[in-house]
Design a protein around this motif. Structure first.
Motif, PDB file in Angstrom:
ATOM      1  N   ILE A  72      31.901  91.463  14.242  1.00 47.94           N
ATOM      2  CA  ILE A  72      33.351  91.925  13.856  1.00 47.94           C
ATOM      3  C   ILE A  72      34.240  90.665  13.512  1.00 47.94           C
ATOM      4  CG2 ILE A  72      35.642  93.246  14.282  1.00 47.94           C
ATOM      5  CD1 ILE A  72      33.137  94.960  13.438  1.00 47.94           C
ATOM      6  N   ALA A  73      34.356  89.749  14.574  1.00 52.00           N
ATOM      7  CA  ALA A  73      35.206  88.565  14.320  1.00 52.00           C
ATOM      8  C   ALA A  73      34.645  87.968  12.836  1.00 52.00           C
ATOM      9  CB  ALA A  73      34.922  87.608  15.417  1.00 52.00           C
ATOM     10  N   ARG A  74      33.603  87.712  12.546  1.00 54.28           N
ATOM     11  CA  ARG A  74      32.984  86.966  11.650  1.00 54.28           C
ATOM     12  C   ARG A  74      33.502  87.495  10.210  1.00 54.28           C
ATOM     13  NH1 ARG A  74      28.375  85.911  14.881  1.00 54.28           N
ATOM     14  NH2 ARG A  74      27.446  87.677  14.063  1.00 54.28           N
ATOM     15  N   ARG A  75      33.288  89.189  10.325  1.00 52.58           N
ATOM     16  CA  ARG A  75      33.832  89.585   9.123  1.00 52.58           C
ATOM     17  C   ARG A  75      35.197  89.568   9.210  1.00 52.58           C
ATOM     18  NH1 ARG A  75      29.785  93.160   6.796  1.00 52.58           N
ATOM     19  NH2 ARG A  75      27.811  93.378   8.184  1.00 52.58           N
ATOM     20  N   MET A  76      35.875  89.784   9.987  1.00 55.08           N
ATOM     21  CA  MET A  76      37.639  89.731  10.040  1.00 55.08           C
ATOM     22  C   MET A  76      37.848  88.384   9.292  1.00 55.08           C
ATOM     23  SD  MET A  76      38.826  91.626  13.355  1.00 55.08           S
ATOM     24  CE  MET A  76      40.388  91.498  12.961  1.00 55.08           C
ATOM     25  N   LEU A  77      37.414  87.391   9.823  1.00 57.94           N
ATOM     26  CA  LEU A  77      37.643  85.851   9.404  1.00 57.94           C
ATOM     27  C   LEU A  77      37.297  85.850   7.716  1.00 57.94           C
ATOM     28  CD1 LEU A  77      36.782  83.792  12.473  1.00 57.94           C
ATOM     29  CD2 LEU A  77      39.013  84.361  11.638  1.00 57.94           C
ATOM     30  N   PHE A  97      34.915  99.454   6.060  1.00 59.49           N
ATOM     31  CA  PHE A  97      34.961  98.288   6.969  1.00 59.49           C
ATOM     32  C   PHE A  97      36.337  98.280   7.524  1.00 59.49           C
ATOM     33  CE2 PHE A  97      31.393  95.531   4.637  1.00 59.49           C
ATOM     34  CZ  PHE A  97      30.564  96.713   4.546  1.00 59.49           C
ATOM     35  N   LYS A  98      36.574  98.775   8.601  1.00 60.15           N
ATOM     36  CA  LYS A  98      37.676  98.857   9.394  1.00 60.15           C
ATOM     37  C   LYS A  98      37.928  97.445  10.147  1.00 60.15           C
ATOM     38  CE  LYS A  98      40.635 101.645  12.331  1.00 60.15           C
ATOM     39  NZ  LYS A  98      40.741 100.652  13.335  1.00 60.15           N
ATOM     40  N   LEU A  99      38.558  96.670   9.628  1.00 63.98           N
ATOM     41  CA  LEU A  99      38.649  95.263  10.273  1.00 63.98           C
ATOM     42  C   LEU A  99      40.247  94.688  10.439  1.00 63.98           C
ATOM     43  CD1 LEU A  99      36.127  93.624   7.820  1.00 63.98           C
ATOM     44  CD2 LEU A  99      35.787  94.407  10.197  1.00 63.98           C
ATOM     45  N   SER A 100      40.984  95.785  10.620  1.00 60.60           N
ATOM     46  CA  SER A 100      42.703  95.512  11.051  1.00 60.60           C
ATOM     47  C   SER A 100      43.438  95.014   9.702  1.00 60.60           C
ATOM     48  CB  SER A 100      42.902  94.768  12.032  1.00 60.60           C
ATOM     49  OG  SER A 100      42.358  95.051  13.300  1.00 60.60           O
ATOM     50  N   GLN A 101      42.767  95.623   8.652  1.00 60.24           N
ATOM     51  CA  GLN A 101      43.507  95.331   7.245  1.00 60.24           C
ATOM     52  C   GLN A 101      44.922  95.880   7.195  1.00 60.24           C
ATOM     53  OE1 GLN A 101      40.440  96.541   7.679  1.00 60.24           O
ATOM     54  NE2 GLN A 101      39.210  96.069   6.081  1.00 60.24           N
ATOM     55  N   ASN A 102      45.237  96.976   8.027  1.00 61.10           N
ATOM     56  CA  ASN A 102      46.424  97.522   8.098  1.00 61.10           C
ATOM     57  C   ASN A 102      47.559  96.826   9.135  1.00 61.10           C
ATOM     58  OD1 ASN A 102      44.822  98.345  10.144  1.00 61.10           O
ATOM     59  ND2 ASN A 102      46.250 100.273  10.751  1.00 61.10           N
ATOM     60  N   ARG A 103      46.991  95.751   9.691  1.00 67.73           N
ATOM     61  CA  ARG A 103      48.075  94.852  10.419  1.00 67.73           C
ATOM     62  C   ARG A 103      48.130  93.592   9.874  1.00 67.73           C
ATOM     63  NH1 ARG A 103      49.457  97.454  14.973  1.00 67.73           N
ATOM     64  NH2 ARG A 103      50.060  95.457  15.654  1.00 67.73           N
ATOM     65  N   PRO A 104      49.315  92.869  10.335  1.00 71.17           N
ATOM     66  CA  PRO A 104      49.870  91.743   9.865  1.00 71.17           C
ATOM     67  C   PRO A 104      48.754  90.693   9.784  1.00 71.17           C
ATOM     68  CG  PRO A 104      51.461  92.434  10.919  1.00 71.17           C
ATOM     69  CD  PRO A 104      50.440  93.415  11.210  1.00 71.17           C
ATOM     70  N   ALA A 105      48.731  89.382   9.013  1.00 67.77           N
ATOM     71  CA  ALA A 105      47.781  88.531   8.958  1.00 67.77           C
ATOM     72  C   ALA A 105      47.730  87.800  10.374  1.00 67.77           C
ATOM     73  CB  ALA A 105      47.793  87.538   7.929  1.00 67.77           C
ATOM     74  N   THR A 106      48.719  87.655  11.017  1.00 70.24           N
ATOM     75  CA  THR A 106      48.852  87.016  12.365  1.00 70.24           C
ATOM     76  C   THR A 106      48.048  87.695  13.274  1.00 70.24           C
ATOM     77  OG1 THR A 106      50.849  88.004  12.588  1.00 70.24           O
ATOM     78  CG2 THR A 106      50.814  85.748  11.803  1.00 70.24           C
ATOM     79  N   ASP A 107      48.270  89.166  13.399  1.00 66.67           N
ATOM     80  CA  ASP A 107      47.489  89.978  14.303  1.00 66.67           C
ATOM     81  C   ASP A 107      46.093  89.973  14.022  1.00 66.67           C
ATOM     82  OD1 ASP A 107      49.782  90.655  15.604  1.00 66.67           O
ATOM     83  OD2 ASP A 107      49.745  92.726  14.738  1.00 66.67           O
ATOM     84  N   ARG A 108      45.750  89.855  12.821  1.00 65.67           N
ATOM     85  CA  ARG A 108      44.208  89.922  12.427  1.00 65.67           C
ATOM     86  C   ARG A 108      43.604  88.553  12.994  1.00 65.67           C
ATOM     87  NH1 ARG A 108      44.093  91.293   6.262  1.00 65.67           N
ATOM     88  NH2 ARG A 108      41.710  91.671   6.799  1.00 65.67           N
ATOM     89  N   ARG A 109      44.328  87.447  12.700  1.00 64.79           N
ATOM     90  CA  ARG A 109      43.909  86.198  13.163  1.00 64.79           C
ATOM     91  C   ARG A 109      43.512  86.341  14.751  1.00 64.79           C
ATOM     92  NH1 ARG A 109      42.778  82.748   9.389  1.00 64.79           N
ATOM     93  NH2 ARG A 109      44.009  82.949   7.434  1.00 64.79           N
ATOM     94  N   ARG A 110      44.465  86.919  15.272  1.00 62.06           N
ATOM     95  CA  ARG A 110      44.534  86.794  17.011  1.00 62.06           C
ATOM     96  C   ARG A 110      43.318  87.506  17.278  1.00 62.06           C
ATOM     97  NH1 ARG A 110      49.795  85.528  19.525  1.00 62.06           N
ATOM     98  NH2 ARG A 110      49.353  87.420  21.006  1.00 62.06           N
ATOM     99  N   VAL A 111      43.056  88.827  16.930  1.00 56.22           N
ATOM    100  CA  VAL A 111      42.019  89.644  17.034  1.00 56.22           C
ATOM    101  C   VAL A 111      40.852  89.051  16.727  1.00 56.22           C
ATOM    102  CG1 VAL A 111      40.814  91.923  16.557  1.00 56.22           C
ATOM    103  CG2 VAL A 111      43.218  91.940  16.595  1.00 56.22           C
ATOM    104  N   ALA A 112      40.468  88.259  15.661  1.00 53.72           N
ATOM    105  CA  ALA A 112      39.410  87.678  15.497  1.00 53.72           C
ATOM    106  C   ALA A 112      39.115  86.646  16.285  1.00 53.72           C
ATOM    107  CB  ALA A 112      39.282  87.167  13.791  1.00 53.72           C
ATOM    108  N   GLU A 113      40.042  85.907  16.861  1.00 55.00           N
ATOM    109  CA  GLU A 113      39.869  84.882  17.588  1.00 55.00           C
ATOM    110  C   GLU A 113      39.526  85.301  19.133  1.00 55.00           C
ATOM    111  OE1 GLU A 113      40.190  80.960  19.590  1.00 55.00           O
ATOM    112  OE2 GLU A 113      40.203  81.525  17.366  1.00 55.00           O
ATOM    113  N   ALA A 114      40.007  86.334  19.410  1.00 52.51           N
ATOM    114  CA  ALA A 114      39.700  87.019  20.740  1.00 52.51           C
ATOM    115  C   ALA A 114      38.379  87.454  20.925  1.00 52.51           C
ATOM    116  CB  ALA A 114      40.639  87.997  20.928  1.00 52.51           C
TER     117      ALA A 114
END
Length: 202
Positions: free
Chosen positions: A191-196, A162-179
């Motif tokens: 993917i956004a739902r899974r990331m959140l 499950f590649k969900l940007s776990q290697n990025r900072p939490a702020t980046d992950r939230r920005r990606v999920a929001e987009a």
């Protein structure tokens, strides 16, 4: 598959959930010395670690399953392009987020007529909401069954990524999920739902 630790998912319940949600998967085996792939709907029997499916008898892939029973079934879930413009810090590059399960196992042909019918019933029950297979004339159903080859796969290993940007900072992950959450594409919304959900668990 290439499986960095931060993308690895091992919880059987999560893997089984994805396998059921995205049950139309890719069967890969060796046929006449080369990789051969067929796209098929599968039924998961989690209790017995088994997958069930069938293919057209005209498809040559089944004829080599007894000689080469080791197979791979790829369940591909939601996926999405990830733009570097969604990250807080730069420079950055694009990537792709996705969820997938690889099921490895040994295939066995199912040939007994009643067992084949039972397998088909389970497949119909999983995907059908209205139509009843038993409404078919028996002679028609038997003719259709002669045109397929049923098989089951004993699952020997599951790999979940499950590649969900776990290697990025939490702020980046939230920005990606929001987009992604504002996308009209259902896969990107998935993917956004899974990331959140993953962020909430951490």
């Amino acid at each position: 598959m290439y499986l960095p630790s931060y993308f690895r998912v091992e919880e059987p319940a999560l893997l089984h959930e994805l396998m059921r949600q995205f049950g139309f998967a890719t069967l890969v085996s060796v046929h006449e010395g080369l990789p051969f792939a067929t796209h098929l709907p599968f039924v998961l029997d989690a209790e017995h670690s088994r997958l069930e499916a069938h293919m057209a008898r005209a498809n040559p892939q089944w004829s080599s399953l007894e000689a080469n029973p080791e197979v791979l079934v790829i369940f591909q879930g939601d996926h999405s392009y990830i733009s570097p413009t969604w990250y807080e810090k730069h420079p950055s590059v694009p990537t792709w987020n996705y969820v997938t399960v690889h099921a490895y196992g040994k295939a066995r042909l199912v040939e007994e007529p009643q067992a084949v019918k039972a397998l088909l019933h389970r497949l119909v029950q999983q995907y059908e909401r209205v139509w009843d297979m038993d409404t078919l004339p028996p002679s028609y159903l038997e003719g259709m069954i002669r045109g397929i080859v049923a098989f089951e796969i004993e699952i020997t290993r599951l790999e979940g990524k499950f590649k969900l940007s776990q290697n990025r900072p939490a702020t980046d992950r939230r920005r990606v999920a929001e987009a992604l959450s504002h996308s009209p594409n259902p896969a990107e919304q998935g993917i956004a739902r899974r990331m959140l959900a993953d962020l909430e668990e951490r």
